[in-house]
Design an enzyme around this catalytic site. Sequence first.
Site, short mmCIF file in Angstrom:
data_model
loop_
_atom_site.label_atom_id
_atom_site.label_comp_id
_atom_site.label_asym_id
_atom_site.label_seq_id
_atom_site.Cartn_x
_atom_site.Cartn_y
_atom_site.Cartn_z
N CYS A 142 40.82 35.00 33.27
CA CYS A 142 40.92 34.32 31.97
C CYS A 142 42.35 34.22 31.49
O CYS A 142 42.80 33.15 31.04
CB CYS A 142 40.05 35.03 30.94
N HIS A 222 41.73 37.88 23.84
CA HIS A 222 43.09 38.31 24.17
C HIS A 222 44.09 37.54 23.30
O HIS A 222 43.80 36.42 22.86
CB HIS A 222 43.42 38.01 25.63
#
Length: 358
Positions: A142, A222
Site C-alpha cells: 500500500c 498511513h
Amino acid sequence: MIHVGVNGYGTIGKRVADAVAAQPDMRLIGVAKTRPNFEAEAAVRKGYPLYAAIPERADQFRDAGIDLAGEVEDMVMTADVVVDTTPSGVGAANRDLYERYDTPAILQGGEDADAADVSFNARANFDGTAAADVDVARVVSCNTTGLSRLLAPLVEEYGVEKARVTLVRRGGDPGQTSRGPINDILPDPVTVPSHHGPDVNTIIPDVDIDTLGVKVPATLMHLHSVNVTLEAEPTADEVRDLLDAESRLFLVPEKTGIDGTGKLKEFAMDTGRPRGDLWENCIWEESISTEGSDLYLFQSIHQESDVIPENIDAIRALLDREDRETSMATTDETLGVGLESLFDGQRQRVVPKRNGDD
C-alpha cells in the site's frame, strides 16, 4: 471474459473479489478460504463460489453448514489468472501450485520482490509488465503503491533528484486485534532506509529515494511526510495542477475541514464508499509547497484499499489485454475512483505560509 480466482478472502481478498465482479471483462470464478469464519459466510451470501484453501480442512466448512465448490486446486485449474491475497510468505509458497497448472498469478506486497517475476504499479510500469511476458507479478504494498503513484508524474514532468519520505504507519488494520503498539511510538525499522524506498526502486529503478518508518497506535491510515528535490523549479500551483490531473491522487481541499485521517475515513463513509474505502492517495492540497526545487507535501494512504485498483489493472497487464490508459479508465469507472467531482468549482488554491510570513 477473464476468469479470475482469488486465493485468500481477508482484508485485501474480499475487496479484490468485489472489484473483479464489477469489471465488464472479468468473471469471478471463486474465492478460497482457509477456515469457515464470518468472511467465508459473507462470500457465500454474495454468491461467490467458495473453495477450501487447505484441502484437509474441507470438512470444517461442511460441519459449519457452508457449501464448498471444491478445493483450491480446482479453482486454480479453471482460472485464467489467480490473485493471491494470502498472508505474507504464503503467496510465495503458493507459486508452485500456480506453476503446476500453468496459471498466471498476482502476489501482494507482503511478499519479497524476488517471489515474483516483476513488481507492478499501474501508473508507473503497466506497459512494461504487459510486454514482459511473465507468469507471476507482485502488486507492491500500500505504501509503495502510494509513493509510486506520486513519484511517477513528478519524474515524467520535472525529473527527481532525490526523494525523502517519513512514513507514519498505522499499527494494524481495524480487525487485527493482535497488532500494536497500544501506547508507544516505534521506529519501524530503526535502521535506514525502511523497505519502502528499495521497493519503490522495483517499480521506478532510477529514482533516488530514502524512506524512514515510524509505527503509531492507530488503525485508520498511513501518513507520509514527503520532500522531493526536483530537477526543475515549478511553482506550488503547477505541481498542484499536475497532481490534480492524476485520477488516483485526490487533493483534499482546505475548505472541506478534513484535517486528519479520522475525518478522511468519515468522509469516505459519508460519500457511500464501500467499507469506507479510499482507493486514492489523499494529498492535503494546502500542504503542497515549493522552495526552489524542493517540493513538500503530506499524503495519507488507506492501507486496506489503495492496492485494489492496482490488482485489477495487474490482471489485464499480466494477460496483455489492455493498454494502461484503457485499463485504468475502466477500473476507475467501475469502482468509482475519483473524488474530485464532488468539489468541482469549489477548489481554492492556497500557498501555505511559512515561519516569518505575515
